[in-house]
Design a protein around this motif. Structure first.
Motif, short mmCIF file in Angstrom:
data_model
loop_
_atom_site.label_atom_id
_atom_site.label_comp_id
_atom_site.label_asym_id
_atom_site.label_seq_id
_atom_site.Cartn_x
_atom_site.Cartn_y
_atom_site.Cartn_z
N GLU A 292 -11.10 24.78 -28.47
CA GLU A 292 -10.62 25.47 -29.66
C GLU A 292 -10.91 26.96 -29.54
O GLU A 292 -11.76 27.37 -28.75
CB GLU A 292 -11.34 24.95 -30.91
N PHE A 293 -10.18 27.74 -30.33
CA PHE A 293 -10.52 29.15 -30.49
C PHE A 293 -10.99 29.39 -31.92
O PHE A 293 -10.46 28.79 -32.85
CB PHE A 293 -9.30 30.04 -30.23
N ASN A 294 -11.97 30.27 -32.07
CA ASN A 294 -12.33 30.77 -33.39
C ASN A 294 -12.12 32.27 -33.38
O ASN A 294 -12.16 32.90 -32.32
CB ASN A 294 -13.78 30.42 -33.73
N ALA A 295 -11.93 32.81 -34.57
CA ALA A 295 -11.55 34.22 -34.68
C ALA A 295 -12.72 35.10 -35.10
O ALA A 295 -12.52 36.18 -35.65
CB ALA A 295 -10.42 34.35 -35.71
N ARG A 296 -13.94 34.66 -34.80
CA ARG A 296 -15.15 35.29 -35.35
C ARG A 296 -16.35 34.93 -34.51
O ARG A 296 -16.25 34.10 -33.61
CB ARG A 296 -15.35 34.72 -36.76
N PHE A 297 -17.49 35.53 -34.83
CA PHE A 297 -18.74 35.12 -34.20
C PHE A 297 -19.05 33.68 -34.59
O PHE A 297 -18.78 33.27 -35.72
CB PHE A 297 -19.89 35.99 -34.72
N GLY A 298 -19.64 32.90 -33.69
CA GLY A 298 -20.04 31.53 -34.01
C GLY A 298 -21.34 31.52 -34.79
O GLY A 298 -22.15 32.44 -34.69
N ASP A 299 -21.55 30.46 -35.54
CA ASP A 299 -22.79 30.29 -36.27
C ASP A 299 -23.27 28.87 -36.02
O ASP A 299 -22.54 27.94 -36.33
CB ASP A 299 -22.53 30.52 -37.77
N PRO A 300 -24.42 28.64 -35.38
CA PRO A 300 -25.54 29.54 -35.14
C PRO A 300 -25.58 30.28 -33.79
O PRO A 300 -26.60 30.90 -33.49
CB PRO A 300 -26.73 28.59 -35.22
N GLU A 301 -24.50 30.26 -32.99
CA GLU A 301 -24.58 30.93 -31.68
C GLU A 301 -24.98 32.40 -31.82
O GLU A 301 -25.73 32.93 -30.99
CB GLU A 301 -23.24 30.85 -30.95
N THR A 302 -24.46 33.06 -32.85
CA THR A 302 -24.73 34.49 -33.04
C THR A 302 -26.22 34.78 -33.14
O THR A 302 -26.70 35.79 -32.61
CB THR A 302 -24.02 34.97 -34.32
N GLU A 303 -26.95 33.87 -33.80
CA GLU A 303 -28.38 34.10 -33.98
C GLU A 303 -29.13 34.02 -32.65
O GLU A 303 -30.23 34.55 -32.52
CB GLU A 303 -28.96 33.07 -34.97
#
Ligand code: AMP
Ligand code: GLY
Length: 432
Positions: A292-303
């Motif tokens: 899949e694609f997401n259009a934003r930072f992932g959560d919790p990956e960003t942390e």
């Protein structure tokens, strides 16, 4: 710089925290933020999904940059509105956010760009959808086209399960308009990982790889959640895969969108399946396929990812938002990170809110970073206000060190019915 971060979760706290740790000081605002962002920025009482209110705030306050965290305001066109009033915004316009908002659209773009992904068919008629199942074998994946809060994907082990999922979407309308079209997709064998690519619509820079833990219980058991932990880097992604991911997955999508009139600026998040040695190779013939694609930072990956970045994060975001991104904008520090999510008991089902959280000061003294996901201030207390409550990140020279640091901080924290997974990063340890 004066910067507004839009959103209220652990991801937005991590973005704000990383901006607060830039070499130069910024004037930081969060809309609406949470009890964690309140300590390092000014929370403004504007809902993240209220496009008109965020735009009005930007018109009145003239920030140098707006960073949009969640997908909903992106899909609703917040960045389009901000660009009309000349405010630079990090995040794609609505026609780009469709890469996350419509799985059908994402498949069309991938097919046109030759990007390796599971073979899929789109159906609106239940009988035709069921008849198509024979072409796919088992297991098979049934997906609602639109945003369904992470619940619109069923990996069916039997034909009966697949047919039930098709009926739930196309007959019972369980997912509303999000399920008006279904994708029947080839099952991809392997281990998942997340690649967050920062792009300005021309060029792209990959942030460090990561892996999240989607299921609620240890050993990846139980229902899917928004994510119960993450770590970075993910050893399943080897260095030799990175140029291929950039050249064969990220850039072709950015170029295909450009061809269709969309300059995609922000994070293009690729959820990838990596087929192991000896695993079943996908019909695409590639070992690395897009789930899949997401259009934003992932959560919790960003942390887990942002704590590893050095340099000026504000400059990187601004450069991406204004078409000037360079490789040098992303500086990766020589340490790894692990993030443990603390949730309310009962999540992802029903749970209680308003529980007083204790031990936050002690947790901070361990050297781990405690990001807030679902918290708010209540008089002198910080109380729970969501399913995912806190996101605790440890860093270190090794993944063991980072995980131990995170759990040491988790051990300081308590609230009634608190829950967390005890096996974050188990796939990294399994490899050793
Ligand atoms: P998505 O919302 O598309 O990311 O799907 C949610 C989860 O379903 C993914 O994280 C995977 O674990 C699983 N999944 C989705 N598509 C596939 C596929 N084609 N093959 C195997 N698992 C999949
Ligand atoms: N961690 C998965 C997501 O952000 O969609």
């Amino acid at each position: 710089m004066k910067i507004l971060v839009v959103g209220s979760g652990g991801r937005e706290h991590a973005i704000t925290w990383r901006l607060a740790n830039d070499p130069v000081k910024h004037d930081l605002f969060c809309a609406p933020g949470n009890a964690g962002t309140a300590a390092i920025a000014t929370n403004v009482d504007v809902g993240a999904e209220d496009v008109a209110a965020v735009t009005a705030w930007a018109r009145a306050n003239n920030p140098d940059l707006v960073v949009v965290g969640p997908e909903a305001p992106l899909v609703k066109g917040l960045v389009d509105e901000l660009s009309k009033i000349g405010v630079p915004a990090f995040g794609p316009v609505a026609s780009g956010a469709k890469m996350e908002g419509s799985k059908r659209f994402a498949k069309e773009v991938m097919d046109a760009a030759g990007v390796p992904t599971g073979k899929a068919e789109v159906h609106t008629d239940p009988a035709a959808a069921k008849a198509a199942l024979t072409k796919f074998g088992l297991p098979v994946v049934i997906k609602a086209d639109g945003l369904a809060a992470g619940k619109g994907v069923i990996v069916a082990e039997t034909t009966a399960q697949a047919e039930e999922a098709i009926d739930d979407m196309l007959v019972a309308n369980k997912f509303g308009s999000a399920g008006a079209e279904v994708l029947i997709e080839e099952f991809l064998d392997g281990e998942e990982c997340s690649i967050l690519a920062m792009t300005d619509g021309e060029t792209a820079v990959l942030l460090p790889s990561s892996q999240d833990h989607k299921r609620i219980f240890d050993g990846d058991k139980g229902p899917n959640t928004g994510g119960m932990g993450a770590y970075s880097p993910a050893p399943v992604v080897t260095d030799d895969m990175l140029p291929e991911i950039k050249e064969k997955i990220i850039l072709p999508v950015v170029r295909e969108l450009k061809k269709r009139g969309t300059t995609y600026r922000g994070i293009l998040y690729a959820g990838l399946m990596i087929t192991p040695e000896g695993g079943k190779i996908a019909l695409s013939g590639s070992k690395v396929n897009v789930v899949e694609f997401n259009a934003r930072f992932g959560d919790p990956e960003t942390e887990a990812v942002l704590v590893r970045l050095g340099g000026s994060f504000a400059d990187a975001l601004l450069h991406a938002a204004t078409g000037r991104l360079k490789d040098e904008d992303i500086v990766v520090k020589d340490e790894v990170a692990a993030t443990v999510i603390i949730s309310s008991g009962g999540y992802p089902g029903s749970y209680e809110k308003g529980k007083v959280i204790s031990g936050l000061d002690e947790a901070a003294k361990t050297g781990a970073i405690v990001f807030h996901c679902g918290t708010k201030k209540s008089l002198d207390d910080i109380v729970t206000s969501g399913g995912r409550v806190l996101s605790v990140t440890g860093t270190g020279a090794t993944i063991r060190e980072a995980v131990d640091k995170a759990y040491a901080a988790v051990g300081c924290i308590s609230f009634d019915k608190m829950f967390y997974r005890k096996d974050i990063a188990h796939r990294a340890f399994d490899r050793n």
